[in-house]
Design an enzyme around this catalytic site. Structure first.
Site, PDB file in Angstrom:
ATOM      1  CG  HIS A  17      -6.835 -40.316  22.583  1.00 53.06           C
ATOM      2  ND1 HIS A  17      -5.489 -40.188  22.841  1.00 53.06           N
ATOM      3  CD2 HIS A  17      -7.240 -39.123  22.082  1.00 53.06           C
ATOM      4  CE1 HIS A  17      -5.087 -38.967  22.496  1.00 53.06           C
ATOM      5  NE2 HIS A  17      -6.144 -38.294  22.045  1.00 53.06           N
ATOM      6  CE  LYS A  41      -1.230 -30.691  17.244  1.00 52.07           C
ATOM      7  NZ  LYS A  41      -2.131 -31.521  18.034  1.00 52.07           N
ATOM      8  NE  ARG A  90      -9.102 -32.574  25.791  1.00 58.30           N
ATOM      9  CZ  ARG A  90      -7.866 -32.441  25.334  1.00 58.30           C
ATOM     10  NH1 ARG A  90      -6.887 -33.099  25.899  1.00 58.30           N
ATOM     11  NH2 ARG A  90      -7.609 -31.634  24.329  1.00 58.30           N
ATOM     12  CB  SER A 128      -1.128 -36.690  23.685  1.00 59.33           C
ATOM     13  OG  SER A 128      -2.144 -37.545  23.240  1.00 59.33           O
TER      14      SER A 128
HETATM   15  O1  PNS Z   1      -5.415 -35.027  17.854  1.00 64.13           O
HETATM   16  P1  PNS Z   1      -5.458 -33.726  17.121  1.00 64.13           P
HETATM   17  O2  PNS Z   1      -4.067 -33.165  16.954  1.00 64.13           O
HETATM   18  O3  PNS Z   1      -6.407 -32.742  17.733  1.00 64.13           O
HETATM   19  O4  PNS Z   1      -6.031 -34.051  15.643  1.00 64.13           O
HETATM   20  C1  PNS Z   1      -6.189 -33.039  14.670  1.00 64.13           C
HETATM   21  C2  PNS Z   1      -6.560 -33.661  13.317  1.00 64.13           C
HETATM   22  C3  PNS Z   1      -5.513 -34.666  12.886  1.00 64.13           C
HETATM   23  C4  PNS Z   1      -7.893 -34.344  13.436  1.00 64.13           C
HETATM   24  C5  PNS Z   1      -6.646 -32.501  12.277  1.00 64.13           C
HETATM   25  O5  PNS Z   1      -5.457 -31.773  12.294  1.00 64.13           O
HETATM   26  C6  PNS Z   1      -6.919 -32.989  10.864  1.00 64.13           C
HETATM   27  O6  PNS Z   1      -8.039 -33.341  10.542  1.00 64.13           O
HETATM   28  N1  PNS Z   1      -5.869 -33.053  10.001  1.00 64.13           N
HETATM   29  C7  PNS Z   1      -5.983 -33.497   8.617  1.00 64.13           C
HETATM   30  C8  PNS Z   1      -5.801 -32.356   7.618  1.00 64.13           C
HETATM   31  C9  PNS Z   1      -7.134 -31.680   7.336  1.00 64.13           C
HETATM   32  O7  PNS Z   1      -8.087 -32.287   6.887  1.00 64.13           O
HETATM   33  N2  PNS Z   1      -7.181 -30.362   7.590  1.00 64.13           N
HETATM   34  C10 PNS Z   1      -8.378 -29.577   7.437  1.00 64.13           C
HETATM   35  C11 PNS Z   1      -9.307 -29.747   8.641  1.00 64.13           C
HETATM   36  S1  PNS Z   1      -9.912 -28.235   9.150  1.00 64.13           S
END
Ligand code: PNS
Length: 166
Positions: A17, A41, A90, A128
């Site tokens: 990150h 999660k 990745r 993570s």
């Molecule tokens: O580190 P991660 O878990 O891959 O991050 C995922 C994240 C937080 C970027 C994604 O779940 C997100 O954007 N959540 C916010 C809710 C949202 O906007 N959902 C619609 C997106 S398709």
């Protein structure tokens, strides 16, 4: 001023990150690293802990700020007066879900662009989840997470184990 938002769970922030954050900070005038609240999660660290670790890890980057958000990412990006979401990629395995999210975000707000940055080779295997698993087995995390995260992760895992034994 071209501002980007780098969203994620950051549970906890890894060296992978941090590599993306540093490179994004070289490309954009400003980068907001945004910790997502209300994740499905169940995170190991609280939002406050994740933000604090990110702030320590990014202390050397003058154009980076760390924040958290709930609700839709595209709404947060607009609130931040940014137009770009930065994501790290990745392996191919990341691609499918990232494509799905990028397309959904585009549908939700066509003004928001998602830009992908390829991971550096040395971090391509890092996540993570894997770092947490290694910590459970007592493996040294040097190089895999920023130094400020190392001890916090070990302590957290110990605490969680103690609580589970009660
Ligand atoms: O580190 P991660 O878990 O891959 O991050 C995922 C994240 C937080 C970027 C994604 O779940 C997100 O954007 N959540 C916010 C809710 C949202 O906007 N959902 C619609 C997106 S398709």
């Amino acid at each position: 001023m071209l501002r980007a938002v780098y969203p994620g769970s950051f549970d906890p922030v890894t060296s992978g990150h941090l590599d993306i954050i540093e490179r994004a900070a070289n490309v954009f005038d400003g980068v907001v690293v945004a910790v997502a609240v209300n994740m499905e999660k169940k995170p190991l660290f609280t939002v406050e802990e994740r933000v604090e670790m990110l702030r320590s890890a990014c202390g050397h980057l003058r154009n980076v700020q760390v924040d958290y958000f709930g609700g839709l990412l595209v709404d947060y990006v607009e609130k931040q007066q940014a137009r770009v979401v930065v994501k790290g990629l990745r392996a191919i395995s990341d691609f499918e879900f990232e494509l799905q999210m990028a397309l959904m975000n585009k549908r939700l707000n066509e003004n928001v662009e998602t830009l992908f940055m390829m991971t550096s080779a040395e971090h391509s295997f890092l996540s993570s989840g894997m770092v947490k698993e290694l910590a459970e087995f007592g493996v040294t995390l040097t190089g895999l997470v920023p130094p400020c995260v190392e001890q916090k992760l070990t302590d957290k895992i110990e605490k969680t184990k103690r609580e589970a034994q009660r």
